[in-house]
Design a protein around this motif. Structure first.
Motif, PDB file in Angstrom:
ATOM      1  N   TYR A 143       0.815  -1.213   0.000  1.00 47.39           N
ATOM      2  CA  TYR A 143       0.000   0.000   0.000  1.00 47.39           C
ATOM      3  C   TYR A 143       0.848   1.263   0.000  1.00 47.39           C
ATOM      4  O   TYR A 143       0.473   2.262  -0.621  1.00 47.39           O
ATOM      5  N   VAL A 147       0.299   4.073  -2.929  1.00 44.95           N
ATOM      6  CA  VAL A 147      -0.289   5.374  -2.608  1.00 44.95           C
ATOM      7  C   VAL A 147       0.755   6.483  -2.523  1.00 44.95           C
ATOM      8  O   VAL A 147       0.513   7.603  -2.966  1.00 44.95           O
ATOM      9  N   SER A 183      -2.762  13.508  -6.370  1.00 45.09           N
ATOM     10  CA  SER A 183      -3.169  12.160  -6.775  1.00 45.09           C
ATOM     11  C   SER A 183      -4.605  11.910  -6.369  1.00 45.09           C
ATOM     12  O   SER A 183      -5.071  12.398  -5.325  1.00 45.09           O
ATOM     13  N   ASN A 185      -5.492   9.339  -5.194  1.00 52.06           N
ATOM     14  CA  ASN A 185      -5.406   8.529  -3.978  1.00 52.06           C
ATOM     15  C   ASN A 185      -5.594   9.346  -2.708  1.00 52.06           C
ATOM     16  O   ASN A 185      -5.727   8.763  -1.627  1.00 52.06           O
ATOM     17  N   TYR A 186      -5.583  10.679  -2.833  1.00 53.16           N
ATOM     18  CA  TYR A 186      -5.747  11.539  -1.666  1.00 53.16           C
ATOM     19  C   TYR A 186      -7.062  12.325  -1.812  1.00 53.16           C
ATOM     20  O   TYR A 186      -7.393  12.771  -2.902  1.00 53.16           O
ATOM     21  N   GLY A 189      -6.659   7.801   0.517  1.00 51.29           N
ATOM     22  CA  GLY A 189      -5.573   6.964   0.988  1.00 51.29           C
ATOM     23  C   GLY A 189      -5.284   7.104   2.470  1.00 51.29           C
ATOM     24  O   GLY A 189      -4.764   6.171   3.094  1.00 51.29           O
ATOM     25  N   TYR A 467      -9.958   5.330  -9.097  1.00 54.23           N
ATOM     26  CA  TYR A 467      -8.511   5.155  -9.145  1.00 54.23           C
ATOM     27  C   TYR A 467      -8.048   4.084  -8.165  1.00 54.23           C
ATOM     28  O   TYR A 467      -7.017   3.450  -8.369  1.00 54.23           O
ATOM     29  N   ASN A 468      -8.826   3.889  -7.093  1.00 52.02           N
ATOM     30  CA  ASN A 468      -8.478   2.842  -6.134  1.00 52.02           C
ATOM     31  C   ASN A 468      -8.527   1.462  -6.777  1.00 52.02           C
ATOM     32  O   ASN A 468      -7.853   0.537  -6.324  1.00 52.02           O
ATOM     33  N   THR A 472      -4.642   1.007  -8.916  1.00 50.87           N
ATOM     34  CA  THR A 472      -4.007  -0.086  -8.181  1.00 50.87           C
ATOM     35  C   THR A 472      -3.350  -1.073  -9.123  1.00 50.87           C
ATOM     36  O   THR A 472      -2.276  -1.613  -8.829  1.00 50.87           O
ATOM     37  N   SER A 496      -5.114  10.818 -12.513  1.00 50.29           N
ATOM     38  CA  SER A 496      -4.770  10.898 -11.100  1.00 50.29           C
ATOM     39  C   SER A 496      -4.443  12.321 -10.674  1.00 50.29           C
ATOM     40  O   SER A 496      -4.734  12.728  -9.551  1.00 50.29           O
TER      41      SER A 496
END
Length: 556
Positions: A143, A147, A183, A185-186, A189, A467-468, A472, A496
């Motif tokens: 992870y 991330v 990103s 991811n934020y 994340g 995107y998760n 990934t 992203s």
């Protein structure tokens, strides 16, 4: 001759089952507390955790255990996917999305007595960023690399460039985390259990142990394999891991800072790999709940008086293909042939609970960015044979990996699903060489290191952003997939970095089209996994992310 059992008799059976559960509770209380006041809740898990340090884990069985003891900066609302405060009561970012500031909760105490501060948050993130040696293997830092990228000093060309820049604590209850690039991811994340916050004293103790090994032979650090060594801030603290009996024991943390205090004194996760065995132990009163109920067992358990809530759909099962394992798999026609050979609707009809659906792409239709315009690959054995012939691959042989001794939310019966897909492939002339592997750690390590031609895997979303899922798997080269496609890599890098959510969702649709044209693997299905509890239990709120809060559990 089978004698039909009348409804009244079923009610008696249900009452007996409930009574047996209550008896088991009383027995547990007697064993754990001579006064009879201690309450022990036992949950049947499908597999052992990989580690008791969530930073080193990447699987749901590990996180189910650690989530009761560790907390993250952000959490998800009970029963949903919206981000809510966790250890951070407020959060914000700069306009560019490269600085994330967290205002921490006051009065948070770790299990070992240490206090939560901004400096402690930074100590955790800097620990992960400075990992070296075996810790840079994705088995231990999956992870983090997904991330936040790589590390302060990358030791392999397979490790991505770091996106994490640093963390500062401008005051006692503030932490600001800086990244190089924005990103998708934020901020999601920051809700990942892999980034749960540990006590500073525990982190210092962790440094005395080290991981070792490489490739498929990783040895986790000793502290992560025994109870009583890790320390978080959650409503329970981990006190024991009896690997011989497959049990992790957690005790209520009486100094817990949050509103949802633990509803039982002791929480036990008992590993019972076979779903039928978990069901039988629930019916016998030996456990009070278990996950991943077989579709055929749902009605039976409900008729017997058990509670069987169903989660929302938020997962994908897929057949992965490692293209660089053999030249034939780099041929699009061969991958298309594999897709057309698989009767995926048969999997849905025979192996999944009600509400399961055949997948057309690598995200479920409950996630924004799902596209109605992707290339689909209908079940067509004759077309599959024709494509193999055109590609000169009539004698194709595939080593097919599948997991044993486990069930997953997206994969309730791995062996049965494998057998159906194997038969489909053999029906079009493909020779299948089976490669069964135990889930933890063999299967995950082997698939991630590219050790299979084709394999069964899946994903339950960690947070509600496409995107998760897509990032990934497909934001760059990985040994698991073994392909280079700069168009897809660049497209996902672009999406992203896009800060506008609506624009990003439209770009996800475009990405899904490109991915399914390239066909790196075959999406199979999405399913709503069930979870079961005895009648005398107040169960936790079910989560589509499978992130149930076991502090909510109590006895009626």
């Amino acid at each position: 001759m089978r004698i039909a059992r009348p409804r009244a008799a079923k009610a008696i059976v249900a009452a007996l089952a409930i009574g047996m559960v209550a008896t088991a509770c009383a027995s547990d209380r007697d064993e754990s507390d001579s006064s009879g006041d201690s309450e022990v809740f036992v949950f049947g898990a499908a597999g052992d955790p990989a580690a008791l340090d969530p930073s080193l884990a990447s699987d749901g069985e590990s996180f189910r255990v650690t989530r009761a003891a560790f907390e993250t900066l952000l959490e998800h609302e009970p029963g949903g996917t919206e981000l809510v405060p966790g250890l951070a009561r407020e959060w914000s970012s700069n306009e560019e999305g490269t600085e994330w500031t967290f205002q921490l909760q006051e009065g948070v105490t770790f299990h070992d007595g240490a206090e939560l501060t901004g400096e402690v948050v930074c100590q955790n993130f800097d620990r992960w960023y400075n990992w070296s040696g075996t810790y840079q293997n994705t088995t231990l830092s999956y992870y983090w690399q997904g991330v936040f990228g790589g590390f302060a000093e990358n030791e392999s060309e397979n490790v991505p460039e770091p996106n994490y820049v640093g963390c500062e604590a401008p005051d006692e209850l503030t932490a600001t985390i800086t990244v190089e690039r924005p990103s998708a991811n934020y901020p999601g994340g920051f809700s990942l259990q892999a980034f749960a916050i540990h006590s500073p004293d525990a982190i210092e103790a962790y440094a005395e142990d080290d991981a070792s090994g490489s490739g498929e032979n990783i040895t986790f650090p000793a502290y992560s394999q025994e109870g009583g060594t890790v320390a978080g801030t959650g409503p329970f603290r981990i006190t024991e891991w009896n690997k011989g009996n497959g049990e992790v024991t957690l005790e209520r943390f009486d100094e817990y800072w949050g509103e949802t205090k633990a509803g039982v004194d002791t929480l036990v996760f008992r590993t019972i790999p076979e779903e039928s065995a978990r069901r039988q132990e629930l019916q016998a009163g030996d456990i009070h709940g278990y996950d991943l109920v077989a579709p055929a067992d749902v009605r039976t358990l409900e008729d017997e008086g058990f509670q069987v809530p169903v989660r929302g759909v938020f997962n994908i099962l897929y057949l992965g293909i490692t293209q660089e394992r053999q030249p034939a798999l780099e041929d699009l026609q061969v991958r298309q042939a594999i897709a057309h050979a698989l009767d995926r609707q048969n999997i849905v009809d025979t192996q999944l609970p009600e509400g399961g659906v055949q997948a057309t792409q690598f995200i479920p239709d409950t996630v924004a960015g799902y596209s109605e315009d992707v290339q689909t690959y209908e079940y067509d054995p004759e077309l599959a044979q024709s494509l193999l012939a055109e590609a000169g691959a009539e004698d194709l042989t595939l080593e097919f990996c599948y997991p044993t001794e486990v069930t997953r939310p997206y994969m309730p019966a791995p062996v049965d699903i494998y057998e159906l897909l194997r038969a489909d492939l053999e029906a079009v002339g493909v020779t299948v060489e089976p490669k069964p592997l135990t889930w933890n750690p063999d299967y995950q390590e082997t698939t991630r290191s590219g050790g299979c031609d084709v394999y069964l895997l899946g994903w339950t979303g960690d947070f509600n952003d496409a995107y998760n899922f897509l990032g990934t798997w497909f934001d760059g080269y990985s040994q698991e997939w073994g392909f280079e496609n700069e168009e897809i890599f660049d497209l996902l890098a672009e999406v992203s970095a896009e800060p506008d959510v609506a624009t990003r969702e439209a770009m996800y649709e475009e990405a899904n089209v490109a991915i399914m044209d390239f066909l790196p693997g075959v999406p199979i299905s999405s399913s709503p996994p069930s979870i079961a509890f005895s009648a005398d239990v107040n169960p936790p709120t079910t989560s589509p992310l499978t992130q149930e809060n076991f502090a909510e559990v109590s006895f009626k």
